[in-house]
Design a protein around this motif. Structure first.
Motif, PDB file in Angstrom:
ATOM      1  N   TYR A   1      -7.462   6.730  -5.512  1.00  0.00           N
ATOM      2  CA  TYR A   1      -8.591   6.709  -4.576  1.00  0.00           C
ATOM      3  C   TYR A   1      -9.552   5.558  -4.877  1.00  0.00           C
ATOM      4  CZ  TYR A   1     -12.682   8.380  -1.975  1.00  0.00           C
ATOM      5  OH  TYR A   1     -13.755   8.484  -1.110  1.00  0.00           O
ATOM      6  N   ARG A   2      -9.647   5.156  -6.127  1.00  0.00           N
ATOM      7  CA  ARG A   2     -10.611   4.142  -6.532  1.00  0.00           C
ATOM      8  C   ARG A   2     -10.334   2.778  -5.892  1.00  0.00           C
ATOM      9  NH1 ARG A   2     -10.069   4.127 -12.817  1.00  0.00           N
ATOM     10  NH2 ARG A   2     -11.910   2.799 -12.630  1.00  0.00           N
ATOM     11  N   PHE A   3      -9.168   2.590  -5.276  1.00  0.00           N
ATOM     12  CA  PHE A   3      -8.842   1.332  -4.616  1.00  0.00           C
ATOM     13  C   PHE A   3      -9.549   1.167  -3.271  1.00  0.00           C
ATOM     14  CE2 PHE A   3      -4.635   1.664  -7.029  1.00  0.00           C
ATOM     15  CZ  PHE A   3      -5.048   0.775  -8.022  1.00  0.00           C
TER      16      PHE A   3
ATOM     17  N   SER B   1      -0.407  -3.413  -6.177  1.00  0.00           N
ATOM     18  CA  SER B   1       0.984  -3.652  -6.550  1.00  0.00           C
ATOM     19  C   SER B   1       1.908  -3.062  -5.492  1.00  0.00           C
ATOM     20  CB  SER B   1       1.306  -3.041  -7.922  1.00  0.00           C
ATOM     21  OG  SER B   1       1.112  -1.642  -7.903  1.00  0.00           O
ATOM     22  N   SER B   2       3.139  -3.552  -5.448  1.00  0.00           N
ATOM     23  CA  SER B   2       4.051  -3.171  -4.368  1.00  0.00           C
ATOM     24  C   SER B   2       4.452  -1.708  -4.405  1.00  0.00           C
ATOM     25  CB  SER B   2       5.306  -4.055  -4.411  1.00  0.00           C
ATOM     26  OG  SER B   2       5.983  -3.898  -5.647  1.00  0.00           O
ATOM     27  N   ASP B   3       4.300  -1.035  -5.549  1.00  0.00           N
ATOM     28  CA  ASP B   3       4.645   0.385  -5.633  1.00  0.00           C
ATOM     29  C   ASP B   3       3.428   1.281  -5.442  1.00  0.00           C
ATOM     30  OD1 ASP B   3       3.359  -0.233  -7.985  1.00  0.00           O
ATOM     31  OD2 ASP B   3       4.789   0.786  -9.295  1.00  0.00           O
ATOM     32  N   SER B   4       2.306   0.706  -5.002  1.00  0.00           N
ATOM     33  CA  SER B   4       1.087   1.490  -4.811  1.00  0.00           C
ATOM     34  C   SER B   4       0.605   1.454  -3.364  1.00  0.00           C
ATOM     35  CB  SER B   4      -0.030   0.973  -5.726  1.00  0.00           C
ATOM     36  OG  SER B   4      -0.416  -0.347  -5.377  1.00  0.00           O
ATOM     37  N   TYR B   5       1.461   0.978  -2.465  1.00  0.00           N
ATOM     38  CA  TYR B   5       1.068   0.908  -1.066  1.00  0.00           C
ATOM     39  C   TYR B   5       1.120   2.296  -0.423  1.00  0.00           C
ATOM     40  CZ  TYR B   5       1.724  -4.145  -1.660  1.00  0.00           C
ATOM     41  OH  TYR B   5       1.648  -5.446  -2.095  1.00  0.00           O
ATOM     42  N   GLY B   6       0.292   2.484   0.613  1.00  0.00           N
ATOM     43  CA  GLY B   6       0.087   3.820   1.153  1.00  0.00           C
ATOM     44  C   GLY B   6       0.789   4.139   2.444  1.00  0.00           C
ATOM     45  N   SER B   7       1.851   3.385   2.789  1.00  0.00           N
ATOM     46  CA  SER B   7       2.616   3.676   3.994  1.00  0.00           C
ATOM     47  C   SER B   7       3.985   3.032   3.876  1.00  0.00           C
ATOM     48  CB  SER B   7       1.889   3.139   5.244  1.00  0.00           C
ATOM     49  OG  SER B   7       1.873   1.718   5.241  1.00  0.00           O
ATOM     50  N   MET B   8       4.936   3.503   4.683  1.00  0.00           N
ATOM     51  CA  MET B   8       6.251   2.871   4.715  1.00  0.00           C
ATOM     52  C   MET B   8       6.154   1.454   5.273  1.00  0.00           C
ATOM     53  SD  MET B   8       8.445   5.029   3.458  1.00  0.00           S
ATOM     54  CE  MET B   8      10.041   4.437   4.024  1.00  0.00           C
ATOM     55  N   LEU B   9       5.242   1.236   6.210  1.00  0.00           N
ATOM     56  CA  LEU B   9       5.051  -0.087   6.784  1.00  0.00           C
ATOM     57  C   LEU B   9       4.795  -1.122   5.694  1.00  0.00           C
ATOM     58  CD1 LEU B   9       4.665  -1.676   9.512  1.00  0.00           C
ATOM     59  CD2 LEU B   9       2.219  -1.231   9.231  1.00  0.00           C
ATOM     60  N   GLU B  10       3.985  -0.751   4.702  1.00  0.00           N
ATOM     61  CA  GLU B  10       3.675  -1.661   3.600  1.00  0.00           C
ATOM     62  C   GLU B  10       4.759  -1.635   2.524  1.00  0.00           C
ATOM     63  OE1 GLU B  10      -0.886  -1.583   2.741  1.00  0.00           O
ATOM     64  OE2 GLU B  10      -0.328   0.373   3.533  1.00  0.00           O
TER      65      GLU B  10
END
Length: 227
Positions: free
Chosen positions: A125-127, A161-170
């Motif tokens: 959440y801090r992001f 980072s690429s493993d911290s994105y919040g959707s499949m789109l990303e």
């Protein structure tokens, strides 16, 4: 179809009148607590309607939240610095106190074809660039009224980072980089029968854990359109 890793705050306190504003400095008295939220999104529809109308039917098909509310008071031990903001926001969006939280977030994906669960994202959440106080102030700046029980979504929570994105789109980089699941299947976007599970929790220095419960939903086939 896609998920969006979000959190949301429930509005508390007495209702405001139409035309009444709530500044960021006043907002804390109106924020009761937080839940996890999956803002299910139909990306093909979103792309089609985005210009000139903006996303609407791509987003209104469904929303899933976690089963209980974690209050602001319960989250206070996990407060961290607000995300640095440059340039400085407008005056009505400014507040000097910390209102960001160290909430660890995970997204699991399970295919209908296998019981194996794959964790496809780990975020926090801090992001979030904007605090919940600022989001409430933005919601009310033109006079939108608030009622207790209103739910304000945070927007997608993605890390750096690429493993911290919040959707499949990303995560799949607009479908150009398929995600491999633990059972060997690949995903660019969600498929019928997929189950998405959002998890969120805080952990203090002695290992005591504060959890939000599972925010779980299964994608069912679309109903056929009949004229």
């Amino acid at each position: 179809m896609d998920f969006e890793l979000e959190m949301a705050c429930f509005v508390g306190g007495p209702p405001t009148a139409l035309g009444e504003r709530v500044t960021a400095k006043q907002a804390e008295d109106r924020i009761f607590g937080f839940v996890l939220m999956n803002d299910w999104s139909a990306r093909d529809i979103q792309k089609w309607e985005y210009i000139p109308l903006g996303p609407f039917t791509a987003k209104n098909l469904g929303t899933t939240i976690s089963p209980w509310i974690v209050t602001v008071e319960a989250l206070r031990p996990y407060i961290v610095d607000n995300y640095p903001q440059d340039p400085a926001p407008f005056p009505y969006l400014r507040h000097d106190d910390k209102f960001n939280f160290d909430i660890k977030l995970e997204v699991d994906l399970k295919s209908e074809k296998s019981p194996v669960i794959t964790t496809i994202s780990r975020s926090n959440y801090r992001f979030l660039y904007w605090t919940a106080k600022q989001q409430m102030a933005q919601q009310t700046i033109t006079g939108c009224n608030l009622r207790p029980g209103d739910l304000l979504g945070s927007g997608t929570i993605s890390g750096d980072s690429s493993d911290s994105y919040g959707s499949m789109l990303e995560l799949s980089w607009k479908g150009t980089k398929p995600i491999r699941l633990q059972n060997g299947e690949e995903r660019k976007f969600l498929q019928d029968g997929d189950t998405v599970i959002l998890r969120g929790y805080c952990v203090n220095e002695i290992g005591v854990r504060l959890g939000f419960g599972k925010c779980e939903g299964k994608l069912l086939p679309a109903l056929p359109y009949k004229e």
